[in-house]
Motif scaffolding. Sequence first.
Motif, PDB file in Angstrom:
ATOM      1  N   VAL B 129       0.861  -1.169   0.000  1.00 35.55           N
ATOM      2  CA  VAL B 129       0.000   0.000   0.000  1.00 35.55           C
ATOM      3  C   VAL B 129       0.899   1.220   0.000  1.00 35.55           C
ATOM      4  N   GLU B 130       0.577   2.158  -0.829  1.00 36.24           N
ATOM      5  CA  GLU B 130       1.395   3.354  -0.887  1.00 36.24           C
ATOM      6  C   GLU B 130       1.246   4.124   0.426  1.00 36.24           C
ATOM      7  N   ALA B 131       2.369   4.437   1.034  1.00 31.52           N
ATOM      8  CA  ALA B 131       2.303   5.003   2.383  1.00 31.52           C
ATOM      9  C   ALA B 131       1.949   6.487   2.370  1.00 31.52           C
ATOM     10  N   GLY B 132       2.647   7.238   1.581  1.00 32.17           N
ATOM     11  CA  GLY B 132       2.369   8.668   1.551  1.00 32.17           C
ATOM     12  C   GLY B 132       2.164   9.088   0.123  1.00 32.17           C
ATOM     13  N   ARG B 133       1.898  10.361  -0.088  1.00 30.04           N
ATOM     14  CA  ARG B 133       1.669  10.763  -1.459  1.00 30.04           C
ATOM     15  C   ARG B 133       2.976  11.105  -2.153  1.00 30.04           C
ATOM     16  N   THR B 134       3.701  12.016  -1.545  1.00 28.44           N
ATOM     17  CA  THR B 134       4.923  12.442  -2.218  1.00 28.44           C
ATOM     18  C   THR B 134       6.144  11.670  -1.733  1.00 28.44           C
ATOM     19  N   LEU B 135       6.010  11.018  -0.604  1.00 25.30           N
ATOM     20  CA  LEU B 135       7.193  10.374  -0.050  1.00 25.30           C
ATOM     21  C   LEU B 135       7.237   8.885  -0.376  1.00 25.30           C
ATOM     22  N   HIS B 136       6.392   8.466  -1.278  1.00 31.17           N
ATOM     23  CA  HIS B 136       6.295   7.027  -1.550  1.00 31.17           C
ATOM     24  C   HIS B 136       7.591   6.493  -2.171  1.00 31.17           C
ATOM     25  N   ARG B 137       7.741   5.195  -2.067  1.00 30.20           N
ATOM     26  CA  ARG B 137       8.909   4.562  -2.673  1.00 30.20           C
ATOM     27  C   ARG B 137       8.824   4.652  -4.185  1.00 30.20           C
ATOM     28  N   PHE B 138       9.969   4.494  -4.773  1.00 39.47           N
ATOM     29  CA  PHE B 138      10.108   4.755  -6.197  1.00 39.47           C
ATOM     30  C   PHE B 138       9.654   3.557  -7.016  1.00 39.47           C
ATOM     31  N   PRO B 139       9.037   3.796  -8.159  1.00 40.88           N
ATOM     32  CA  PRO B 139       8.655   2.630  -8.972  1.00 40.88           C
ATOM     33  C   PRO B 139       9.884   1.836  -9.387  1.00 40.88           C
ATOM     34  N   HIS B 140       9.760   0.557  -9.241  1.00 43.77           N
ATOM     35  CA  HIS B 140      10.913  -0.305  -9.396  1.00 43.77           C
ATOM     36  C   HIS B 140      11.495  -0.274 -10.804  1.00 43.77           C
ATOM     37  N   GLU B 141      10.625  -0.069 -11.793  1.00 41.11           N
ATOM     38  CA  GLU B 141      11.109  -0.102 -13.178  1.00 41.11           C
ATOM     39  C   GLU B 141      12.006   1.081 -13.490  1.00 41.11           C
ATOM     40  N   ARG B 142      12.054   2.043 -12.560  1.00 40.13           N
ATOM     41  CA  ARG B 142      12.914   3.191 -12.804  1.00 40.13           C
ATOM     42  C   ARG B 142      14.362   2.920 -12.410  1.00 40.13           C
ATOM     43  N   LEU B 143      14.603   1.734 -11.879  1.00 41.06           N
ATOM     44  CA  LEU B 143      15.957   1.421 -11.438  1.00 41.06           C
ATOM     45  C   LEU B 143      16.969   1.594 -12.568  1.00 41.06           C
ATOM     46  N   ALA B 144      16.627   1.087 -13.764  1.00 35.02           N
ATOM     47  CA  ALA B 144      17.567   1.175 -14.874  1.00 35.02           C
ATOM     48  C   ALA B 144      17.871   2.632 -15.206  1.00 35.02           C
ATOM     49  N   SER B 145      16.843   3.457 -15.114  1.00 35.78           N
ATOM     50  CA  SER B 145      17.019   4.865 -15.407  1.00 35.78           C
ATOM     51  C   SER B 145      17.959   5.525 -14.380  1.00 35.78           C
ATOM     52  N   TYR B 146      17.735   5.203 -13.116  1.00 36.35           N
ATOM     53  CA  TYR B 146      18.600   5.710 -12.041  1.00 36.35           C
ATOM     54  C   TYR B 146      20.041   5.245 -12.259  1.00 36.35           C
ATOM     55  N   LEU B 147      20.197   3.969 -12.565  1.00 39.60           N
ATOM     56  CA  LEU B 147      21.550   3.433 -12.757  1.00 39.60           C
ATOM     57  C   LEU B 147      22.223   4.072 -13.969  1.00 39.60           C
ATOM     58  N   SER B 148      21.448   4.343 -15.009  1.00 41.39           N
ATOM     59  CA  SER B 148      22.068   4.949 -16.187  1.00 41.39           C
ATOM     60  C   SER B 148      22.527   6.368 -15.871  1.00 41.39           C
ATOM     61  N   GLY B 149      21.763   7.070 -15.030  1.00 39.95           N
ATOM     62  CA  GLY B 149      22.209   8.393 -14.600  1.00 39.95           C
ATOM     63  C   GLY B 149      23.527   8.302 -13.851  1.00 39.95           C
ATOM     64  N   LEU B 150      23.591   7.328 -12.953  1.00 37.18           N
ATOM     65  CA  LEU B 150      24.834   7.122 -12.201  1.00 37.18           C
ATOM     66  C   LEU B 150      25.997   6.803 -13.122  1.00 37.18           C
ATOM     67  N   LEU B 151      25.736   5.943 -14.107  1.00 39.13           N
ATOM     68  CA  LEU B 151      26.798   5.562 -15.047  1.00 39.13           C
ATOM     69  C   LEU B 151      27.318   6.783 -15.787  1.00 39.13           C
ATOM     70  N   SER B 152      26.397   7.640 -16.220  1.00 36.71           N
ATOM     71  CA  SER B 152      26.818   8.841 -16.938  1.00 36.71           C
ATOM     72  C   SER B 152      27.677   9.720 -16.052  1.00 36.71           C
ATOM     73  N   LEU B 153      27.275   9.834 -14.796  1.00 38.87           N
ATOM     74  CA  LEU B 153      28.047  10.676 -13.887  1.00 38.87           C
ATOM     75  C   LEU B 153      29.435  10.084 -13.651  1.00 38.87           C
ATOM     76  N   GLN B 154      29.501   8.766 -13.493  1.00 33.36           N
ATOM     77  CA  GLN B 154      30.810   8.138 -13.283  1.00 33.36           C
ATOM     78  C   GLN B 154      31.692   8.308 -14.504  1.00 33.36           C
ATOM     79  N   CYS B 155      31.069   8.144 -15.669  1.00 34.93           N
ATOM     80  CA  CYS B 155      31.805   8.336 -16.926  1.00 34.93           C
ATOM     81  C   CYS B 155      32.439   9.719 -16.968  1.00 34.93           C
ATOM     82  N   ILE B 156      31.639  10.728 -16.661  1.00 41.56           N
ATOM     83  CA  ILE B 156      32.150  12.089 -16.788  1.00 41.56           C
ATOM     84  C   ILE B 156      33.218  12.347 -15.731  1.00 41.56           C
TER      85      ILE B 156
END
Lengths: 467, 467
Positions: B129-156
């Motif tokens: 059950v979603e606990a809060g409105r804005t503080l809810h946990r992140f959708p799991h499918e966004r993990l790849a997107s988060y990781l790709s952001g990290l990869l870009s930052l590490q690259c740079i």
Amino acid sequence: MSAATSNSLSRGETWSLLVLAGACLGVLANSFEGEGAPLVASIAFSGIAFAVTYGMIRWLGPVFIKAGLSGKDMAKPKHPVIPETMGAVCAVVYLLVLIFFIPFAFYKDIVAATSGGGNRDVVVEVHHVEAGRTLHRFPHERLASYLSGLLSLQCIVILGIGDDLLDIRWRHKVLIPAFGAIPMLMVYFVDFGVTHVVVPVPLQPYVGAFLDLGFFYYVYMAAVAIFCPNSINMLAGINGVEVAQSLVIAVLLMVNDALYLITPFRHPATDSHLFSLYFLLPFVGVSSALLFHNWYPSKVFVGDTYCYFAGMVFVVVGILGHFSKTLLLLFIPQIFNFLYSIPQVFNLIPCPRHRLPKFHAESGLLKASVTEWAIPPSPLIATALELLHRFRLARVRKNDQGQITESSNLTILNLWLIWMGPMREDRLALSMVAVQIMCGIFGLFVRHCLALLVFPADNRALFGFIL
Amino acid sequence: MSAATSNSLSRGETWSLLVLAGACLGVLANSFEGEGAPLVASIAFSGIAFAVTYGMIRWLGPVFIKAGLSGKDMAKPKHPVIPETMGAVCAVVYLLVLIFFIPFAFYKDIVAATSGGGNRDVVVEVHHVEAGRTLHRFPHERLASYLSGLLSLQCIVILGIGDDLLDIRWRHKVLIPAFGAIPMLMVYFVDFGVTHVVVPVPLQPYVGAFLDLGFFYYVYMAAVAIFCPNSINMLAGINGVEVAQSLVIAVLLMVNDALYLITPFRHPATDSHLFSLYFLLPFVGVSSALLFHNWYPSKVFVGDTYCYFAGMVFVVVGILGHFSKTLLLLFIPQIFNFLYSIPQVFNLIPCPRHRLPKFHAESGLLKASVTEWAIPPSPLIATALELLHRFRLARVRKNDQGQITESSNLTILNLWLIWMGPMREDRLALSMVAVQIMCGIFGLFVRHCLALLVFPADNRALFGFIL
């Protein structure tokens, strides 16, 4: 002066590299258009990686020296100054290749229209018919796992460069790989989280067929991640040995992968071993290019960066491919070298700054290096050393009073020199390659033939590859 | 000698940092146990990031100088030598924090039992059950997107460190951010692939409500990725200005994010803006710690690494959060500085190696720096310069024959000095902060109030945030 000592490519080299890169680009262009054979694309990428690394190492040599990234080769008569940290060039090329490979491995099989901001309102799934058995595209949900492997490798490269630049104390730097492993473990935790291991048959009556290690599985993975890079860094110090041992391990891992891909039925671990090949093929590409320059007589040094990077490649494929035990079977010389070094690492025996074999300028050969005992060792240590000496596992020298005045440094390189006598640097490196190959073939034999004795199923069948 | 000039923390600093880090750790421990408030965890992580960066910068100063990573501050009477490339410390702490944050953002909401080798046989989905409105946990499918952001930052970061070490020519280094952007674009391609943009109302009769830019969308993203880091690197050269402008942009982006999170209904772009906050909060943490040491009079330099890194953080949140147009509205001073520099960048006007304001030792003030014309400019260029001079957009000096002998360097810093007269370095940096804040607030006003005039829906409603 041969072409290899200048910093430009000879005409022959230029043309060979261009032809190689061109052929690989052609293969790539076709593989992206056609049905999709990521393994072929991966081989093509590895060829490009080889060509780019080969050229870059040559061109960047003087730039590195100018930037202060250089070292003296003490095992040559004139102590030439050559570029250091060239492993960083390898690693950067490798990482870029693995990044460019992403679309080849992970076909966009979910076409999603979104209402913006990333929330998918309409998801149209397109199911593709699997084209081949072993060459099929990679399951899309493995993307996070692939990316986490990349993140770990980038992490270790950043920290490795920091180590090469800032000369961190070894007590601190043994932990660098642990930091590098964190991204992989984090993603493993949120995305995969399998912490069960198969229990060997003799123990099954007591603990059941599977055992959930839970938190300790992460400790185990972290330990593997700390061990592999550091153990490669430990078996180092003569021209070419770091790269050559890594190449042997990589090739043997690829042989192991191939055993799963050539089975007549589609093996359930196919994906894990494709994953492994995608990481190992470009590694072989960049490492071969480095070996051309790092083999005796070295034109460049590889730096700690390379050792960490190579070790972490193996950790990534071993852990994310779920065959970390097999991986360790290929590290037998490194494990021996580590255990053998323990007395010096923990300062039971004095440990000089460098333990590499000593160069004998007159003969041009390497001899085992020694630790001198300013004050004689305690009776316990003296007895231990004498035992090692008797079993030919070390060499000690005594003064007239029978006190030990020097003992050989406890590394596999020195031990080999004690056994075989002084030899030239390249013959020592070749010997290590031979040892690595022998031990590795033995390891694979244990894995695929002897493991049946203690594990419930054929290890190439359903259950044997969880850990 | 004040405590800040030595390389150890004062007692007051030590205690403050320890208390801060301790409090944040306490918050973290609770947030992982409880219902899950990743935003709170992110704030706590940012506090820890601040404390760690603050200490590391202080401790590593002498180590960096010893490793040759140092530079002279030419805008001080005695040209002191201070550590360079401290942005790398920021970046490494930042990346580690973002990696440790993964389990907090991405709750393991799919518990999968596998038969090994990664093929999931049994998948048990646990719906929370979603606990809060804005503080809810992140959708799991966004993990790849988060990781790709990290990869870009590490690259740079890797490439930025390479740049700082090897002193790459600017013609080559403008492309560094393009390489850094590749992981993000690759993952965008395989995982997301939305290339539609909303068409402004006046154009809709001709092209429809949406326009699929296809390949050109990737070109656009790459252009943004090249522009942001380089434009920050261009508005640089005086103590504190790189970090201060980045902090202003980050805070304004966070204000923009907050506008989406405080709406009474759950905004569809909530996830994008939470994503943005997760990247920006720790950035503010590490950058503040750096600013403490980089503000006038600087104890450390930030290096190109910091500028690339900061720019890439903005690119990652702007592109993966789908608000790259809004992002560019916060770069007005940088865009002006870039356009204003074009004549010198493309060598229409001679471009000296450094264009930073000139330090006047007697007064201790900075004055606009100039380019000297050894041969007078061509009539066309001379006319253009005189026009700029008339509109007070440059300053030229002529000899008795009416020929231009020198003209001010075309950067926003020099222009400000022409307008306001010589001033001390910190006042100039403060002025730039003020300009950045003013322009940024204007940009947000344009985004949230004026965009309604050309875009079909309230920009804080359903369709306005695709690009």
